[in-house]
Design an enzyme around this catalytic site. Structure first.
Site, PDB file in Angstrom:
ATOM      1  N   CYS A   1      -8.483   6.182  10.143  1.00 28.69           N
ATOM      2  CA  CYS A   1      -8.760   4.874   9.520  1.00 28.69           C
ATOM      3  C   CYS A   1      -7.709   3.845   9.933  1.00 28.69           C
ATOM      4  O   CYS A   1      -7.282   3.016   9.115  1.00 28.69           O
ATOM      5  CB  CYS A   1      -8.823   4.970   8.002  1.00 28.69           C
TER       6      CYS A   1
ATOM      7  N   ASP B 133       0.874  -1.172   0.000  1.00 28.99           N
ATOM      8  CA  ASP B 133       0.000   0.000   0.000  1.00 28.99           C
ATOM      9  C   ASP B 133       0.915   1.226   0.000  1.00 28.99           C
ATOM     10  O   ASP B 133       1.486   1.587   1.028  1.00 28.99           O
ATOM     11  CB  ASP B 133      -0.878  -0.029   1.262  1.00 28.99           C
TER      12      ASP B 133
END
Ligand code: PMP
Length: 408
Positions: free
Chosen positions: A362, A198
């Site tokens: 998050c 990511d």
């Protein structure tokens, strides 16, 4: 790089918020968009707008040619072997979901292990949790060391011959920690596991080389690297893309359809069902041009200068607890101010014209590891200035004093 000249490319930075000059320190959430990107999108709609891969008319050919040119540009930008390794998606989140669904479902079986880290954003956590639930695999976590960097000892422990996928963030969106991807890839490949990176927080700040990383998959979002929202990239090496199944079906991705059976195009087009975000792709291409024009050597040097200024000074502000490593820090700073809720701090900073983010970012499991519910996060980009860093620090002191005086 003359920062005053660069800031002329970002007119949004030149405004007052709540009567104060804006200090935009929320770059980890989304970056600002230079005029050249806006111009490219406008020019596309003025001269080329048509659907791609379908029409034979001139505009359709122009749009298709532009779209495919950007695919090649993205491949060069991340040093992918070929443009066929580049799939356009909506975002990092969509890219990671496609990998978990389209690839994970093919290779992960009951009893296998999926290894992620303790600092993942939910978008590199929940899709793997779901995959583990669907397949009966086990989700495991590489822990952080006392420096809040990734512990390679924990990685060596967690990655075992049962591991099928190792999915890691290249840079934390909370801690400012950078991950040693090559070292993890080495551990993963020793046991024939696949590596998913990511790169949402790294692309646009440092050069990315998927071959040097030895990553099998990589995901990033355009909106964190000067491009518009709604465009993302999924990189997959050709051999792993051959193992991945499409997860969305419909127009553009098919070869041949009968009432009962369909054959699909080859990668990457079989993963781009429906009309894509063509203007977003155009904007992404212009953002890459802009970053290349400034150059990553300059961008890194500039951001490091801001980090070197902020890191020791932020730590010294009375009442501040700063999370993340002591050094080798990206431009992302998470902290709390003693006795104050992060949302109050962020609202107070906004009153001073400073835009930061407050919340769990998050990354709720990471918050649990840190023993907090939320933090304030300030994040810088190359177009920020030392003067803005100082105004942010002054504003923080003003917020603390305001609440202290208000309470006493
Ligand atoms: N991963 C990381 C590390 C992020 O910082 C973000 C954005 N906050 C994402 C994934 C998700 O990106 P997007 O919302 O653009 O899909």
């Amino acid at each position: 790089m003359d920062v005053r000249t660069v800031r002329k490319d970002f007119p949004i930075l030149n405004q007052r918020v709540n009567g104060e000059p804006l200090v935009y320190f929320d770059n980890a959430a989304t970056s600002q968009t230079p005029l050249s990107v806006l111009d490219a999108v406008r020019s596309y709609y003025l001269t080329e707008n048509a659907n791609v891969h379908r029409g034979v008319h001139t505009l359709a050919e122009r749009a298709t040619e532009h779209y495919e040119r950007v695919r090649q540009k993205v491949a060069r930008f991340i040093n992918a072997e070929t443009a066929e390794d580049i799939i356009f998606t909506r975002s990092t989140t969509e890219s990671l979901n496609v990998i978990a669904r389209g690839f994970g479902d093919q290779v992960v079986k009951a009893g296998d292990e999926i290894v992620i880290t303790a600092m993942e954003h939910h978008s590199n956590l929940v899709p793997w949790q779901e995959l583990a639930m669907r397949t009966g695999a086990k989700l495991k976590f590489i822990e952080l060391d006392t420096e809040q960097k990734l512990s390679l000892a924990s990685a060596a422990e967690q990655i075992t011959p049962r591991t099928k996928i190792v999915a890691v963030t290249a840079a934390s969106n909370v801690l400012g920690t950078v991950t040693p991807i090559n070292k993890l890839a080495k551990l993963a490949h020793q046991v024939q596991a696949f590596v998913v990176v990511d790169a949402a927080q790294l692309v646009g700040h440092q050069p990315v080389d998927v071959q040097k990383w030895d990553a099998d998959f990589m995901a990033f979002s355009g909106h964190k690297m000067l491009a518009p929202t709604g465009i993302g990239v999924l990189y997959g090496r050709n051999d792993v893309l051959q193992m991945m199944r499409p997860v969305q079906f419909g127009g553009e991705m098919i070869e041949d359809v009968t009432r009962t059976k369909t054959t699909f195009k080859c990668a990457p087009l079989d993963f781009e069902a429906g009309t894509p975000n063509i203007s977003g792709v155009v904007g992404l291409g212009a953002a890459i041009d802009y970053l290349n024009q400034i150059g990553f050597a300059v961008i890194e040097q500039r951001e490091q200068k801001l980090v070197n200024y902020l890191l020791p000074r932020l730590r010294e502000v009375t009442g501040v607890t700063l999370y993340g490593p002591q050094y080798e820090h990206t431009g992302v700073f998470s902290f709390n101010l003693s006795g104050l809720h992060p949302h109050d701090v962020a609202t107070g900073l906004d009153m001073e014209g400073v835009a930061v983010r407050a919340g769990h970012h998050c990354a709720q499991p990471l918050m649990q590891t840190l023993g907090v519910n939320a933090t304030v996060r300030a994040s810088v980009a190359f177009y920020n200035t030392i003067d803005e860093c100082q105004r942010f620090l002054d504003a923080l002191v003003a917020v603390r004093e305001f609440f202290q005086n208000g309470i006493s």
